[in-house]
Design an enzyme around this catalytic site. Structure first.
Site, PDB file in Angstrom:
ATOM      1  N   GLU A   1      51.779  24.693  -8.334  1.00 30.61           N
ATOM      2  CA  GLU A   1      52.883  25.566  -7.894  1.00 30.61           C
ATOM      3  C   GLU A   1      52.590  26.202  -6.536  1.00 30.61           C
ATOM      4  O   GLU A   1      53.206  27.204  -6.171  1.00 30.61           O
ATOM      5  CB  GLU A   1      53.171  26.668  -8.936  1.00 30.61           C
ATOM      6  CG  GLU A   1      53.540  26.178 -10.326  1.00 30.61           C
ATOM      7  CD  GLU A   1      54.928  25.528 -10.422  1.00 30.61           C
ATOM      8  OE1 GLU A   1      55.618  25.417  -9.387  1.00 30.61           O
ATOM      9  OE2 GLU A   1      55.294  25.118 -11.536  1.00 30.61           O
TER      10      GLU A   1
ATOM     11  N   HIS B   1      52.597  33.308 -11.646  1.00 32.94           N
ATOM     12  CA  HIS B   1      53.492  32.502 -12.483  1.00 32.94           C
ATOM     13  C   HIS B   1      52.853  32.377 -13.849  1.00 32.94           C
ATOM     14  O   HIS B   1      51.664  32.046 -13.962  1.00 32.94           O
ATOM     15  CB  HIS B   1      53.714  31.116 -11.871  1.00 32.94           C
ATOM     16  CG  HIS B   1      54.242  30.143 -12.872  1.00 32.94           C
ATOM     17  ND1 HIS B   1      55.425  30.359 -13.560  1.00 32.94           N
ATOM     18  CD2 HIS B   1      53.749  28.966 -13.355  1.00 32.94           C
ATOM     19  CE1 HIS B   1      55.631  29.358 -14.395  1.00 32.94           C
ATOM     20  NE2 HIS B   1      54.628  28.501 -14.300  1.00 32.94           N
TER      21      HIS B   1
ATOM     22  N   HIS C   1      53.860  31.935 -18.501  1.00 35.73           N
ATOM     23  CA  HIS C   1      54.815  31.444 -19.495  1.00 35.73           C
ATOM     24  C   HIS C   1      54.970  32.468 -20.634  1.00 35.73           C
ATOM     25  O   HIS C   1      54.495  32.218 -21.756  1.00 35.73           O
ATOM     26  CB  HIS C   1      54.333  30.112 -20.082  1.00 35.73           C
ATOM     27  CG  HIS C   1      54.107  29.007 -19.084  1.00 35.73           C
ATOM     28  ND1 HIS C   1      53.336  27.889 -19.338  1.00 35.73           N
ATOM     29  CD2 HIS C   1      54.575  28.855 -17.818  1.00 35.73           C
ATOM     30  CE1 HIS C   1      53.338  27.085 -18.284  1.00 35.73           C
ATOM     31  NE2 HIS C   1      54.074  27.656 -17.332  1.00 35.73           N
TER      32      HIS C   1
ATOM     33  N   HIS D   1      61.145  27.627 -18.569  1.00 38.32           N
ATOM     34  CA  HIS D   1      59.788  27.357 -18.091  1.00 38.32           C
ATOM     35  C   HIS D   1      58.906  28.608 -18.125  1.00 38.32           C
ATOM     36  O   HIS D   1      57.894  28.622 -18.814  1.00 38.32           O
ATOM     37  CB  HIS D   1      59.879  26.764 -16.670  1.00 38.32           C
ATOM     38  CG  HIS D   1      58.540  26.469 -16.052  1.00 38.32           C
ATOM     39  ND1 HIS D   1      58.393  25.754 -14.898  1.00 38.32           N
ATOM     40  CD2 HIS D   1      57.272  26.808 -16.414  1.00 38.32           C
ATOM     41  CE1 HIS D   1      57.122  25.641 -14.587  1.00 38.32           C
ATOM     42  NE2 HIS D   1      56.419  26.288 -15.493  1.00 38.32           N
TER      43      HIS D   1
END
Ligand code: 2HA
Ligand code: ZN
Length: 267
Positions: free
Chosen positions: A104, A127, A129, A203
């Site tokens: 990413e 980032h 989840h 996501h």
């Protein structure tokens, strides 16, 4: 710099403990430029594929691709590496042993470039989840992002006063794009101008913060509200006449008044 690396490791441990960092899931970057005075990068430049002029010559800790958060929590320098963006902003070189960066990287570095461009004091991008927020991102009726605050933000704010108090910008919504793609990075960049946290549909989330703990806290506060909402809905499943009430508009306005909201973005 040791303190910053220790904080990164601490947050990586929380991500794993929360169940938000399965296998190699999630990634992060932190701007470390203040700790370097000369160019100590080495080896061949690795092209970025884009030009990022505002972070030219800047240093970042970047999680390694395929590395596990739970390993990074113990050994940050074996599961990530420090890179320097070349002076022309088109590539990067590692400072020490090279650990190939996260898939990413486009999202992280394009957002870091934007943060420098606007003179933000934010240094960190994250980032991850988070389970309950990702679960809600499967519900089309919650993904309408035309109004401000959007429906998902209003739902989360109304769960407990702290959500509005500590995540006063709410959560933006980024429609599904392929993980690691420049399209995902561009869509993230568009939304992050208005939010500290954006939801990557089906996501995860992408967050920015003054440091990595700040970015984690923002996600944690929003995900806590999502969990409460989903737990309340399990009661509704057993008692269909009882819908979660949510805080009243008056109660929410009180929170805004007491906490002197809304807080302004630093850019
Ligand atoms: O690092 O989470 O989105 C793996 C990912 C990609
Ligand atoms: Zn991911």
């Amino acid at each position: 710099m040791t303190q910053v690396l220790e904080q990164i490791a601490e947050v990586a441990g929380y991500l794993w403990q929360q169940g938000w960092g399965e296998r190699n899931g999630g990634n992060l970057t932190v701007n470390l430029t203040g700790f370097f005075t000369t160019d100590v990068s080495k080896g061949e430049p690795h092209p970025l594929g884009v030009t990022l002029p505002h972070i030219a010559g800047q240093y970042f800790y970047v999680k390694g691709t395929q590395k596990r958060m739970r390993d990074l929590a113990r050994k940050p320098m074996e599961n990530g590496c420090i890179i320097r963006i070349t002076d022309d902003g088109t590539a990067y070189r590692p400072v020490d042993d090279f650990v190939p960066p996260t898939s990413e990287l486009p999202s992280h570095l394009m957002v870091q470039d934007y943060l420098r461009q606007c003179g933000s004091r934010y240094t960190a991008t994250l980032h991850t989840h988070p389970i309950e927020l990702v679960a809600l991102s499967h519900h089309r009726d919650l993904l309408d992002d035309t109004e401000r605050p959007n429906r998902l933000t209003r739902t989360l704010w109304s769960m407990i006063p702290e959500t509005l108090a500590f995540a006063p910008l709410g959560i933006g919504i980024v429609p599904y794009e392929v993980p690691g793609s420049v399209e995902l990075a561009e869509a993230t960049l568009k939304k992050i101008r208005d939010y500290d946290v954006v939801l990557w549909e089906k996501h995860g989330v992408f967050a920015v913060g003054q440091d990595i703990m700040d970015a984690f806290d923002q996600v944690d506060v929003l995900n806590k509200a999502a969990r409460i909402y989903l737990d309340a809905l399990t009661y509704t499943a057993a008692h269909p006449d009882s819908q979660p009430e949510g805080m009243t508009g008056e109660a929410m306005r009180d929170v805004q008044r007491i906490f002197r909201l809304p807080k302004q973005r630093p850019c």
